[in-house]
Write a protein that holds these residues in place. Structure first.
Motif, PDB file in Angstrom:
ATOM      1  N   TYR A 109       0.828  -1.205   0.000  1.00  0.00           N
ATOM      2  CA  TYR A 109       0.000   0.000   0.000  1.00  0.00           C
ATOM      3  C   TYR A 109       0.859   1.251   0.000  1.00  0.00           C
ATOM      4  O   TYR A 109       0.543   2.243  -0.670  1.00  0.00           O
ATOM      5  CB  TYR A 109      -0.937   0.004   1.215  1.00  0.00           C
ATOM      6  CG  TYR A 109      -2.001  -1.053   1.157  1.00  0.00           C
ATOM      7  CD1 TYR A 109      -3.024  -0.995   0.216  1.00  0.00           C
ATOM      8  CD2 TYR A 109      -1.989  -2.118   2.050  1.00  0.00           C
ATOM      9  CE1 TYR A 109      -4.007  -1.977   0.161  1.00  0.00           C
ATOM     10  CE2 TYR A 109      -2.970  -3.098   2.010  1.00  0.00           C
ATOM     11  CZ  TYR A 109      -3.974  -3.026   1.055  1.00  0.00           C
ATOM     12  OH  TYR A 109      -4.933  -3.993   1.011  1.00  0.00           O
ATOM     13  N   PHE A 110       1.957   1.225   0.771  1.00  0.00           N
ATOM     14  CA  PHE A 110       2.820   2.402   0.797  1.00  0.00           C
ATOM     15  C   PHE A 110       3.400   2.678  -0.585  1.00  0.00           C
ATOM     16  O   PHE A 110       3.473   3.833  -1.013  1.00  0.00           O
ATOM     17  CB  PHE A 110       3.947   2.237   1.816  1.00  0.00           C
ATOM     18  CG  PHE A 110       4.800   3.478   1.939  1.00  0.00           C
ATOM     19  CD1 PHE A 110       4.409   4.518   2.763  1.00  0.00           C
ATOM     20  CD2 PHE A 110       5.971   3.617   1.202  1.00  0.00           C
ATOM     21  CE1 PHE A 110       5.170   5.678   2.858  1.00  0.00           C
ATOM     22  CE2 PHE A 110       6.735   4.771   1.282  1.00  0.00           C
ATOM     23  CZ  PHE A 110       6.326   5.805   2.120  1.00  0.00           C
ATOM     24  N   ARG A 111       3.810   1.636  -1.271  1.00  0.00           N
ATOM     25  CA  ARG A 111       4.371   1.832  -2.611  1.00  0.00           C
ATOM     26  C   ARG A 111       3.310   2.396  -3.566  1.00  0.00           C
ATOM     27  O   ARG A 111       3.613   3.241  -4.414  1.00  0.00           O
ATOM     28  CB  ARG A 111       4.906   0.506  -3.150  1.00  0.00           C
ATOM     29  CG  ARG A 111       6.046  -0.073  -2.360  1.00  0.00           C
ATOM     30  CD  ARG A 111       7.310   0.753  -2.447  1.00  0.00           C
ATOM     31  NE  ARG A 111       7.942   0.653  -3.746  1.00  0.00           N
ATOM     32  CZ  ARG A 111       9.073   1.263  -4.079  1.00  0.00           C
ATOM     33  NH1 ARG A 111       9.688   2.023  -3.199  1.00  0.00           N
ATOM     34  NH2 ARG A 111       9.594   1.130  -5.275  1.00  0.00           N
ATOM     35  N   ARG A 112       2.072   1.956  -3.427  1.00  0.00           N
ATOM     36  CA  ARG A 112       0.997   2.509  -4.261  1.00  0.00           C
ATOM     37  C   ARG A 112       0.787   3.989  -3.951  1.00  0.00           C
ATOM     38  O   ARG A 112       0.550   4.796  -4.861  1.00  0.00           O
ATOM     39  CB  ARG A 112      -0.299   1.743  -4.019  1.00  0.00           C
ATOM     40  CG  ARG A 112      -0.286   0.301  -4.519  1.00  0.00           C
ATOM     41  CD  ARG A 112      -1.600  -0.366  -4.165  1.00  0.00           C
ATOM     42  NE  ARG A 112      -1.599  -1.785  -4.483  1.00  0.00           N
ATOM     43  CZ  ARG A 112      -2.597  -2.618  -4.189  1.00  0.00           C
ATOM     44  NH1 ARG A 112      -3.677  -2.137  -3.572  1.00  0.00           N
ATOM     45  NH2 ARG A 112      -2.516  -3.901  -4.511  1.00  0.00           N
ATOM     46  N   LEU A 113       0.848   4.341  -2.676  1.00  0.00           N
ATOM     47  CA  LEU A 113       0.694   5.742  -2.297  1.00  0.00           C
ATOM     48  C   LEU A 113       1.860   6.572  -2.826  1.00  0.00           C
ATOM     49  O   LEU A 113       1.670   7.687  -3.327  1.00  0.00           O
ATOM     50  CB  LEU A 113       0.623   5.862  -0.776  1.00  0.00           C
ATOM     51  CG  LEU A 113      -0.626   5.294  -0.105  1.00  0.00           C
ATOM     52  CD1 LEU A 113      -0.406   5.180   1.397  1.00  0.00           C
ATOM     53  CD2 LEU A 113      -1.848   6.151  -0.397  1.00  0.00           C
ATOM     54  N   ARG A 114       3.044   6.018  -2.731  1.00  0.00           N
ATOM     55  CA  ARG A 114       4.236   6.753  -3.166  1.00  0.00           C
ATOM     56  C   ARG A 114       4.194   7.049  -4.658  1.00  0.00           C
ATOM     57  O   ARG A 114       4.647   8.108  -5.110  1.00  0.00           O
ATOM     58  CB  ARG A 114       5.489   5.950  -2.807  1.00  0.00           C
ATOM     59  CG  ARG A 114       6.794   6.654  -3.164  1.00  0.00           C
ATOM     60  CD  ARG A 114       7.992   5.903  -2.612  1.00  0.00           C
ATOM     61  NE  ARG A 114       9.235   6.552  -3.029  1.00  0.00           N
ATOM     62  CZ  ARG A 114      10.455   6.149  -2.677  1.00  0.00           C
ATOM     63  NH1 ARG A 114      10.586   5.089  -1.880  1.00  0.00           N
ATOM     64  NH2 ARG A 114      11.523   6.798  -3.116  1.00  0.00           N
ATOM     65  N   TYR A 115       3.636   6.133  -5.425  1.00  0.00           N
ATOM     66  CA  TYR A 115       3.565   6.305  -6.873  1.00  0.00           C
ATOM     67  C   TYR A 115       2.110   6.301  -7.337  1.00  0.00           C
ATOM     68  O   TYR A 115       1.742   5.624  -8.285  1.00  0.00           O
ATOM     69  CB  TYR A 115       4.371   5.203  -7.566  1.00  0.00           C
ATOM     70  CG  TYR A 115       5.828   5.222  -7.154  1.00  0.00           C
ATOM     71  CD1 TYR A 115       6.654   6.287  -7.512  1.00  0.00           C
ATOM     72  CD2 TYR A 115       6.365   4.212  -6.370  1.00  0.00           C
ATOM     73  CE1 TYR A 115       7.988   6.327  -7.125  1.00  0.00           C
ATOM     74  CE2 TYR A 115       7.702   4.242  -5.973  1.00  0.00           C
ATOM     75  CZ  TYR A 115       8.502   5.300  -6.360  1.00  0.00           C
ATOM     76  OH  TYR A 115       9.826   5.341  -5.956  1.00  0.00           O
TER      77      TYR A 115
END
Length: 300
Positions: free
Chosen positions: A97-103
């Motif tokens: 989820y963090f990676r989705r938020l980051r990008y």
């Protein structure tokens, strides 16, 4: 300067008067951004906090009201070409989820974002540790601890004729002209800041709050709906205040209020039934100074 700026105080849904979650802690040269919900970038603008002030991003868990502001904040860090690294701490189970938020969208990434997923209790950075909370998704609270130090005793220094540069000399050497440092100083506990969001009562809450100078804690519900709070993995104002009393907290900051409540004074009344220390019922864009150091740590 050590000061908390409250960016938002709502829980799952924002209201006309309460923005989604978000908390910025100035701690000397560090800037900790905790749980930025949707629109936190704008709240930071209103509060006069530039993206360059952020040195660490700390997420308790990956529910939307605690992280949907991440894309805007990270993109602003790149837009402003913030020169220093920004360290991001979050539960390892939420890494995807963090990676989705980051990008979340296309942008030119110029910020240096250093990811630090964690999966267990313990230190995650110098002075910063986490403890597991109890929520439907994996969640951790944060505890920031300053090392213990000493305070010099002016009367004792004068009695032993230690003045001016000689004060620094005895601090550096531990003794001077037969006078031990312990005779002209006293222990000074380091300050402690604790941040506890969505959770039922559990061991982690008490470990994080233990003798904290400031405890920022969710109180989503009033105690009349304690069963509902427990079912959804939340605290009531009375439970949060009881933790503060039992743990010797100096300043208690209640926040993360359900949209069902429109009267903040109800949280004051309920907390005051069990806690007589400094109490703050948070409001959006409020600033709360971390209380000054004390000569000794409060009893738990």
């Amino acid at each position: 300067m050590r000061e908390l700026t409250v960016l938002g105080t709502a829980s799952q849904a924002p209201t006309r008067t309460r923005h989604h979650n978000g908390y910025f802690l100035r701690w000397d040269a560090e800037g900790y951004l905790f749980d930025p919900g949707e629109g936190s970038q704008r709240q930071m603008l209103l509060a006069g906090i530039p993206a360059s002030a952020i040195t660490r991003l700390c997420l308790t868990h990956l529910h939307g009201d605690h992280c949907l502001g991440v894309p805007g904040v990270l993109q602003r860090i790149s837009l402003d070409q913030v020169a220093h690294p920004v360290h991001a701490h979050f539960p390892a189970s939420g890494h995807e989820y963090f990676r989705r938020l980051r990008y979340a969208s296309s942008y030119l990434e110029r910020g240096d974002i250093v990811e630090h997923p964690h999966a267990a209790d313990g230190p995650v950075a110098p002075g910063l540790s986490v403890a597991r909370l109890e929520h439907p998704v994996e969640a951790f609270g944060y505890r920031l601890t300053e090392p213990d130090g000493i305070r010099m005793l002016p009367d004792e220094l004068a009695r032993h004729g230690i003045t001016g540069p000689r004060v620094r000399e005895i601090q550096a050497r531990g003794s001077l002209d037969g006078v031990d440092l312990a005779r002209v100083s006293a222990p000074r506990p380091g300050q402690v800041f604790a941040f506890v969001m969505d959770t039922r009562l559990c061991e982690g809450v008490f470990a994080l709050a233990d003798r904290a100078d400031m405890l920022v804690v969710e109180s989503t519900f009033l105690h009349g709906e304690a069963d509902l709070a427990h079912a959804y993995g939340h605290l009531t104002a009375r439970e949060a205040a009881t933790v503060a009393r039992e743990c010797g907290v100096r300043t208690l900051v209640l926040t993360h209020f359900s949209q069902r409540y429109t009267d903040p004074s109800a949280f004051v009344r309920e907390a005051r039934e069990v806690f007589d220390g400094e109490l703050v019922v948070a409001e959006d864009l409020m600033r709360v100074p971390v209380p000054p150091r004390t000569a000794q740590r409060a009893p738990a």
